[in-house]
Write a protein that holds these residues in place. Structure first.
Motif, PDB file in Angstrom:
ATOM      1  N   GLY A 593      23.525   3.567  91.336  1.00 57.25           N
ATOM      2  CA  GLY A 593      23.429   4.679  90.407  1.00 57.25           C
ATOM      3  C   GLY A 593      24.115   5.918  90.943  1.00 57.25           C
ATOM      4  O   GLY A 593      24.845   5.864  91.952  1.00 57.25           O
ATOM      5  N   PRO A 594      23.872   7.058  90.314  1.00 59.08           N
ATOM      6  CA  PRO A 594      24.497   8.310  90.774  1.00 59.08           C
ATOM      7  C   PRO A 594      24.142   8.598  92.234  1.00 59.08           C
ATOM      8  O   PRO A 594      22.994   8.460  92.639  1.00 59.08           O
ATOM      9  CB  PRO A 594      23.892   9.366  89.837  1.00 59.08           C
ATOM     10  N   GLY A 595      25.143   8.966  93.007  1.00 63.57           N
ATOM     11  CA  GLY A 595      24.902   9.352  94.382  1.00 63.57           C
ATOM     12  C   GLY A 595      24.905   8.223  95.385  1.00 63.57           C
ATOM     13  O   GLY A 595      24.786   8.467  96.591  1.00 63.57           O
ATOM     14  N   ASP A 596      25.040   6.960  94.938  1.00 57.82           N
ATOM     15  CA  ASP A 596      24.980   5.828  95.870  1.00 57.82           C
ATOM     16  C   ASP A 596      26.339   5.514  96.493  1.00 57.82           C
ATOM     17  O   ASP A 596      26.427   5.225  97.683  1.00 57.82           O
ATOM     18  CB  ASP A 596      24.458   4.570  95.165  1.00 57.82           C
ATOM     19  N   LEU A 597      27.389   5.534  95.672  1.00 55.94           N
ATOM     20  CA  LEU A 597      28.713   5.114  96.137  1.00 55.94           C
ATOM     21  C   LEU A 597      29.679   6.292  96.174  1.00 55.94           C
ATOM     22  O   LEU A 597      29.754   7.081  95.236  1.00 55.94           O
ATOM     23  CB  LEU A 597      29.285   4.024  95.225  1.00 55.94           C
ATOM     24  N   PHE A 598      30.427   6.410  97.269  1.00 56.79           N
ATOM     25  CA  PHE A 598      31.537   7.341  97.383  1.00 56.79           C
ATOM     26  C   PHE A 598      32.786   6.506  97.117  1.00 56.79           C
ATOM     27  O   PHE A 598      33.158   5.671  97.946  1.00 56.79           O
ATOM     28  CB  PHE A 598      31.550   7.960  98.774  1.00 56.79           C
ATOM     29  N   ILE A 599      33.426   6.687  95.950  1.00 50.86           N
ATOM     30  CA  ILE A 599      34.406   5.718  95.456  1.00 50.86           C
ATOM     31  C   ILE A 599      35.825   6.264  95.580  1.00 50.86           C
ATOM     32  O   ILE A 599      36.095   7.414  95.206  1.00 50.86           O
ATOM     33  CB  ILE A 599      34.102   5.358  93.984  1.00 50.86           C
ATOM     34  N   ASN A 600      36.714   5.419  96.102  1.00 49.94           N
ATOM     35  CA  ASN A 600      38.147   5.701  96.082  1.00 49.94           C
ATOM     36  C   ASN A 600      38.818   4.585  95.287  1.00 49.94           C
ATOM     37  O   ASN A 600      38.689   3.408  95.637  1.00 49.94           O
ATOM     38  CB  ASN A 600      38.716   5.732  97.508  1.00 49.94           C
ATOM     39  N   ARG A 601      39.512   4.947  94.217  1.00 55.61           N
ATOM     40  CA  ARG A 601      40.183   3.961  93.376  1.00 55.61           C
ATOM     41  C   ARG A 601      41.676   4.211  93.425  1.00 55.61           C
ATOM     42  O   ARG A 601      42.137   5.361  93.301  1.00 55.61           O
ATOM     43  CB  ARG A 601      39.674   4.031  91.937  1.00 55.61           C
ATOM     44  N   ASN A 602      42.421   3.144  93.602  1.00 54.93           N
ATOM     45  CA  ASN A 602      43.881   3.253  93.553  1.00 54.93           C
ATOM     46  C   ASN A 602      44.448   1.924  93.087  1.00 54.93           C
ATOM     47  O   ASN A 602      43.740   0.910  93.017  1.00 54.93           O
ATOM     48  CB  ASN A 602      44.442   3.659  94.921  1.00 54.93           C
ATOM     49  N   VAL A 603      45.715   1.919  92.778  1.00 53.94           N
ATOM     50  CA  VAL A 603      46.373   0.703  92.290  1.00 53.94           C
ATOM     51  C   VAL A 603      46.372  -0.344  93.404  1.00 53.94           C
ATOM     52  O   VAL A 603      46.949  -0.141  94.473  1.00 53.94           O
ATOM     53  CB  VAL A 603      47.814   1.014  91.838  1.00 53.94           C
ATOM     54  N   GLY A 604      45.695  -1.470  93.173  1.00 52.53           N
ATOM     55  CA  GLY A 604      45.693  -2.568  94.127  1.00 52.53           C
ATOM     56  C   GLY A 604      44.713  -2.434  95.267  1.00 52.53           C
ATOM     57  O   GLY A 604      44.791  -3.200  96.225  1.00 52.53           O
ATOM     58  N   ASN A 605      43.770  -1.465  95.203  1.00 47.26           N
ATOM     59  CA  ASN A 605      42.804  -1.199  96.291  1.00 47.26           C
ATOM     60  C   ASN A 605      43.480  -1.266  97.665  1.00 47.26           C
ATOM     61  O   ASN A 605      43.055  -1.999  98.569  1.00 47.26           O
ATOM     62  CB  ASN A 605      41.585  -2.128  96.232  1.00 47.26           C
ATOM     63  N   ALA A 621      42.283  10.554 103.788  1.00 52.13           N
ATOM     64  CA  ALA A 621      41.453  11.746 103.609  1.00 52.13           C
ATOM     65  C   ALA A 621      40.056  11.376 103.104  1.00 52.13           C
ATOM     66  O   ALA A 621      39.049  11.931 103.546  1.00 52.13           O
ATOM     67  CB  ALA A 621      42.129  12.708 102.636  1.00 52.13           C
ATOM     68  N   THR A 622      40.026  10.395 102.193  1.00 56.06           N
ATOM     69  CA  THR A 622      38.726   9.942 101.679  1.00 56.06           C
ATOM     70  C   THR A 622      37.888   9.317 102.782  1.00 56.06           C
ATOM     71  O   THR A 622      36.699   9.583 102.915  1.00 56.06           O
ATOM     72  CB  THR A 622      38.931   8.928 100.543  1.00 56.06           C
ATOM     73  N   VAL A 623      38.522   8.465 103.605  1.00 54.16           N
ATOM     74  CA  VAL A 623      37.797   7.793 104.691  1.00 54.16           C
ATOM     75  C   VAL A 623      37.306   8.820 105.714  1.00 54.16           C
ATOM     76  O   VAL A 623      36.160   8.743 106.188  1.00 54.16           O
ATOM     77  CB  VAL A 623      38.697   6.737 105.356  1.00 54.16           C
ATOM     78  N   GLU A 624      38.150   9.787 106.068  1.00 53.73           N
ATOM     79  CA  GLU A 624      37.747  10.810 107.031  1.00 53.73           C
ATOM     80  C   GLU A 624      36.556  11.605 106.525  1.00 53.73           C
ATOM     81  O   GLU A 624      35.586  11.844 107.255  1.00 53.73           O
ATOM     82  CB  GLU A 624      38.923  11.755 107.313  1.00 53.73           C
ATOM     83  N   TYR A 625      36.609  12.021 105.277  1.00 55.32           N
ATOM     84  CA  TYR A 625      35.513  12.824 104.731  1.00 55.32           C
ATOM     85  C   TYR A 625      34.225  11.997 104.651  1.00 55.32           C
ATOM     86  O   TYR A 625      33.133  12.481 104.967  1.00 55.32           O
ATOM     87  CB  TYR A 625      35.886  13.353 103.345  1.00 55.32           C
ATOM     88  N   ALA A 626      34.369  10.744 104.228  1.00 56.17           N
ATOM     89  CA  ALA A 626      33.189   9.898 104.068  1.00 56.17           C
ATOM     90  C   ALA A 626      32.481   9.657 105.393  1.00 56.17           C
ATOM     91  O   ALA A 626      31.250   9.715 105.478  1.00 56.17           O
ATOM     92  CB  ALA A 626      33.575   8.571 103.422  1.00 56.17           C
ATOM     93  N   ILE A 632      28.840   8.343 106.310  1.00 53.10           N
ATOM     94  CA  ILE A 632      28.720   7.005 105.723  1.00 53.10           C
ATOM     95  C   ILE A 632      29.000   5.968 106.803  1.00 53.10           C
ATOM     96  O   ILE A 632      29.935   6.101 107.587  1.00 53.10           O
ATOM     97  CB  ILE A 632      29.703   6.860 104.547  1.00 53.10           C
ATOM     98  N   ARG A 633      28.164   4.915 106.832  1.00 57.77           N
ATOM     99  CA  ARG A 633      28.272   3.903 107.881  1.00 57.77           C
ATOM    100  C   ARG A 633      28.823   2.565 107.380  1.00 57.77           C
ATOM    101  O   ARG A 633      28.938   1.634 108.170  1.00 57.77           O
ATOM    102  CB  ARG A 633      26.882   3.679 108.505  1.00 57.77           C
ATOM    103  N   THR A 634      29.122   2.438 106.097  1.00 59.70           N
ATOM    104  CA  THR A 634      29.649   1.183 105.553  1.00 59.70           C
ATOM    105  C   THR A 634      30.852   1.474 104.666  1.00 59.70           C
ATOM    106  O   THR A 634      30.771   2.324 103.773  1.00 59.70           O
ATOM    107  CB  THR A 634      28.581   0.432 104.748  1.00 59.70           C
ATOM    108  N   ILE A 635      31.963   0.765 104.910  1.00 64.85           N
ATOM    109  CA  ILE A 635      33.167   0.886 104.085  1.00 64.85           C
ATOM    110  C   ILE A 635      33.427  -0.476 103.454  1.00 64.85           C
ATOM    111  O   ILE A 635      33.541  -1.487 104.160  1.00 64.85           O
ATOM    112  CB  ILE A 635      34.382   1.327 104.909  1.00 64.85           C
ATOM    113  N   THR A 636      33.523  -0.518 102.140  1.00 67.04           N
ATOM    114  CA  THR A 636      33.748  -1.753 101.405  1.00 67.04           C
ATOM    115  C   THR A 636      35.099  -1.689 100.703  1.00 67.04           C
ATOM    116  O   THR A 636      35.420  -0.687 100.059  1.00 67.04           O
ATOM    117  CB  THR A 636      32.642  -1.983 100.363  1.00 67.04           C
ATOM    118  N   VAL A 637      35.885  -2.746 100.844  1.00 67.54           N
ATOM    119  CA  VAL A 637      37.116  -2.916 100.062  1.00 67.54           C
ATOM    120  C   VAL A 637      36.855  -4.032  99.075  1.00 67.54           C
ATOM    121  O   VAL A 637      36.497  -5.147  99.462  1.00 67.54           O
ATOM    122  CB  VAL A 637      38.318  -3.243 100.958  1.00 67.54           C
TER     123      VAL A 637
END
Length: 757
Positions: A593-605, A621-626, A632-637
């Motif tokens: 829900g709201p506030g759970d995922l910090f999302i970065n979307r781009n063509v082809g992930n 920049a997104t990864v550094e800020y996250a 944030i301790r988990t990064i998902t592709v």
């Protein structure tokens, strides 16, 4: 009863944590005993029993029990009414009551008490504690009630005793200053191990001793059980005695259970969940033993429990050992304890009382419109007494609950057709929200009478309950309206109260069918209405605005409390990198829900590699800020089937070469294409294989950033790969050691992801 197995690492952590909690417990236990009017030894006995008995038996391994500031007012009133020995008997009987409640497995029912009442009670206790202990700080004696303390306070302020007042001010100054000392480096790490109350009391004691100041000191008996005798039955009315036992038992139980829940939410990995029924048994046994030995009532204490967590405790051994250290100190260091000035302990309790009045709670309660119960409980505790104040707060909450149960919102609007729409009967949208009972029938009927005859009406019943009077009013109006040439389309958002009443199927509420819900595409949700009404095709902008209107009408009020909490700060759990493809909706496939995922979307992930020739910092920049700001301790592709970006890579980029920006961006996928060409075929279609290989490659690309690789290898950050098959709507997780995607296993998500990483 089974004890959690120990290993050397856990034992080392628990040993250190037990010393930290012991240092916190000593001054607080002495201060609470003095504030209650009980013998000072009673505070030490309660601390020892809280560690040894409640710590061994209780169901919350990391919770620390002992004398609690929240019980100070009750104990002081009981001592004044029945005497100290009879108060010990009441404590023993309160423990037996808790044992009975724990054996009955009703612990969770105590959580039905609203947090507004609990926090109001603690704030009221804080006010009472401050008003009483300020007199001790100034060299006087507290009065019998909070109002009496308030009346006498101006005179006490005008005629303070110099030495006690200076010692109290020195204690507060050290406490405040200690919390603001730097916490970085080796010195900061060492300071974090020493809780503020210890240096504050130590400095005040050394000052009074070295300067020979005249101030009352702690008076300890020769032994902890000096003057012990068998339990003494209290003299008074049976009604009053029973009320006292119930007050001690229930207030201590509720405070302990709420503390257990708070500690359980912060427990480190590997620590079992709290068993609230067992915790109530532990608290009952502890109070029975403490009362029998002449100690104060005990409860789970959030200050000591928080210190235990922050010191790195992993098992109940830390709680038990802290009780052992208190016992050793009490038996061997009595002369040192007797040098502690009462004014310093009183100042410590003044600071604790101020912290109990947590204004941040008021802001949270205002969002849920429960602040009146908080302030009513606070005022009741201060003016009437603790038991009466809690009952007043519960009564206010009951009134607020009844008001909410009868709250009904009704609104209607006429839908204005577009200028180029063909002529059609007027169309109205009516929304009924809340609890629809006979009390709301006049309000709804009055509004429905304003709908003109012959109009088409969309009636949304967003109600959690509908009685027969409400159903009858709606049904009769519908029949009358349709007889006059109108049309009524009733849509029940939650439970189908109206439909079940019409069909006579009233056994169990049934949820509406899944189509036409918020997660379905616009086209699916509108198809039924467009077929029924023979409506012309609408523009994309009109669809967007219609969706916003539907959100305002149905969803906004449901998510408003959540959004209000998140309005000033976000605390997402995961960084989710995925494709811009409109068919991939991260919050749906992760049930978030709201506030759970910090999302970065781009063509082809895609994740550009560190130092890539085709420069692009957006993902980095997104990864550094996250990771560095949001922690944030988990990064998902997450990749998906039939990805257009991967199809373009397979075709050599010829199909998109006229799109210059996209062509440059797809160069970041060349490593995925090279890996695909070097891999052995698996029998899957080429596009499917490339889409999956691309996820693996982007995880490797993340590791090309040195600072991120260091944190991943250190276990601080976890990398996860997901693949969404659009046709089956199923998600697979990457088994990195095997290099394949497998079905998401059932069970603990953290454990599963970690084992596949």
């Amino acid at each position: 009863m089974t004890l959690q197995p120990l290993n050397v690492s856990d034992l080392r952590r628990d040993l250190l944590a037990s010393f930290v909690v012991f240092l916190v417990a000593i001054p607080l236990s002495l201060g609470i005993a003095v504030a209650s009017g009980a013998p000072v030894a009673a505070g030490l006995i309660a601390a020892i029993v809280g560690g040894l008995v409640a710590g061994l038996i209780g169901g919350a391994p990391l919770q620390v029990s002992g004398p609690a500031a929240g019980l100070t007012v009750i104990v002081a009133q009981l001592i004044q009414t029945y005497g100290w020995r009879a108060t010990c008997t009441i404590t023993l009987l309160g423990g037996l009551l808790q044992l009975a409640l724990g054996a009955s497995r009703v612990a969770r029912t105590a959580l039905a008490v609203s947090p507004a009442v609990v926090h109001g009670m603690l704030a009221g206790v804080g006010v009472v504690l401050v008003l009483a202990q300020v007199h001790v700080v100034l060299g006087g004696s507290p009065q019998q009630s909070a109002l009496a303390n308030l009346r006498e306070l101006p005179g006490q302020v005008l005629r303070p005793h110099t030495h006690p007042a200076l010692l109290g001010a020195l204690t507060v100054l050290v406490l405040v200053g200690w919390s603001r000392l730097p916490r970085r480096g080796r010195l900061g790490a060492a300071l974090r191990l020493v809780p503020g109350p210890l240096p504050a009391i130590a400095v005040a004691t050394l000052t009074a001793w070295s300067l020979g100041w005249q101030a009352r000191r702690v008076d300890l008996p020769d032994t902890l059980l000096d003057g012990w005798g068998p339990p003494v039955l209290p003299h008074g009315s049976l009604h009053g005695i029973v009320g006292a036992v119930v007050s001690v038992g229930l207030v201590a139980a509720v405070e302990s259970l709420l503390c257990s829940v708070a500690v359980d939410r912060r427990r480190p990995p590997g620590v079992p969940r709290a068993d609230l029924d067992r915790e109530l048994l532990g608290q009952g046994a502890g109070n029975a033993v403490s009362g029998f030995l002449g100690g104060l009532p005990i409860a789970g204490v959030i200050v000591r429990s928080t210190a235990n967590l922050e010191a790195g405790a992993r098992t109940r051994a830390s709680t038990v050992l802290h009780g052992v250290w208190v016992l050793v100190l009490a038996l061997s260091c009595g002369p040192v304890i007797e040098q502690v000035p009462l004014a310093a302990l009183a100042a410590l309790l003044v600071v604790l009382g101020v912290r109990l009045m947590d204004t941040a709670r008021v802001r949270d309660l205002r969002h849920h419109r429960e602040a009146p119960a908080y302030f009513a409980t606070l005022a009741g505790v201060v003016v009437l007494g603790l038991g009466e104040g809690v009952l007043l707060g519960i009564g206010i909450m009951a009134v607020l609950a009844l008001r909410r149960l009868t709250r009904l919102s009704v609104r209607a609007e006429r839908l204005v057709p577009a200028p180029d729409d063909p002529p059609a009967p007027p169309r109205w949208h009516v929304v009924v929200e809340g609890t629809f009972t006979f009390l709301g029938v006049p309000k709804v009927s009055r509004l429905l009478q304003d709908v003109p005859a012959g109009a088409a009406v969309d009636l949304d019943l967003n109600v959690d309950f509908m009685d027969h009077a409400a159903f009858d009013a709606i049904h009769e109006w519908r029949l009358a309206h349709e007889r006059q040439g109108g049309r009524v389309d009733i849509d029940e958002v939650h439970e189908t109260w109206y439909e079940r009443a019409v069909t006579g199927e009233m056994s169990q509420p049934r949820k509406p069918p899944p189509p036409s819900r918020w997660w379905a595409p616009w086209a699916n949700r509108r198809r039924r209405h467009e077929v029924e009404l023979d409506a012309p095709e609408v523009s994309p902008s009109a669809l967007l605005l219609a969706g916003v209107r539907e959100y305002h009408g149905r969803t906004a009020r449901l998510v408003r409390p959540i959004m209000a909490e998140l309005a000033m700060e976000q605390k997402p759990e995961h960084l989710f990198i995925t494709c811009v493809d409109s068919r991939v909706v991260p919050n749906i496939i992760t049930a978030s829900g709201p506030g759970d995922l910090f999302i970065n979307r781009n063509v082809g992930n895609l994740v550009p590699r560190h130092g890539s020739r085709t420069h692009d910092d957006s993902v980095a920049a997104t990864v550094e800020y996250a990771t560095n700001v949001l922690d944030i301790r988990t990064i998902t592709v997450c990749g998906h089937s039939n990805c257009g970006a991967m199809a373009a890579l397979l075709a050599g980029g010829t199909e998109v070469e006229h799109l210059h920006g996209l062509t440059r961006w797809l160069k970041h996928g060349n490593h995925s294409l090279a890996r695909f060409l070097a891999a052995e075929p698996t029998g899957e279609p080429p596009l499917t294989r490339l889409c999956k290989i691309n996820v693996m490659q982007q995880l490797d690309n993340l590791l090309t950033y040195p600072w991120l690789r260091e944190r991943v290898e250190g276990g601080e950050i976890e990398l996860v790969g997901l693949y969404l098959d659009l046709k089956s709507a199923e998600v697979q997780i990457l088994d990195r050691p095997a290099g394949t995607f497998v079905p998401v296993p059932a069970g603990d998500g953290h454990k599963d992801a970690g084992s596949l990483a």
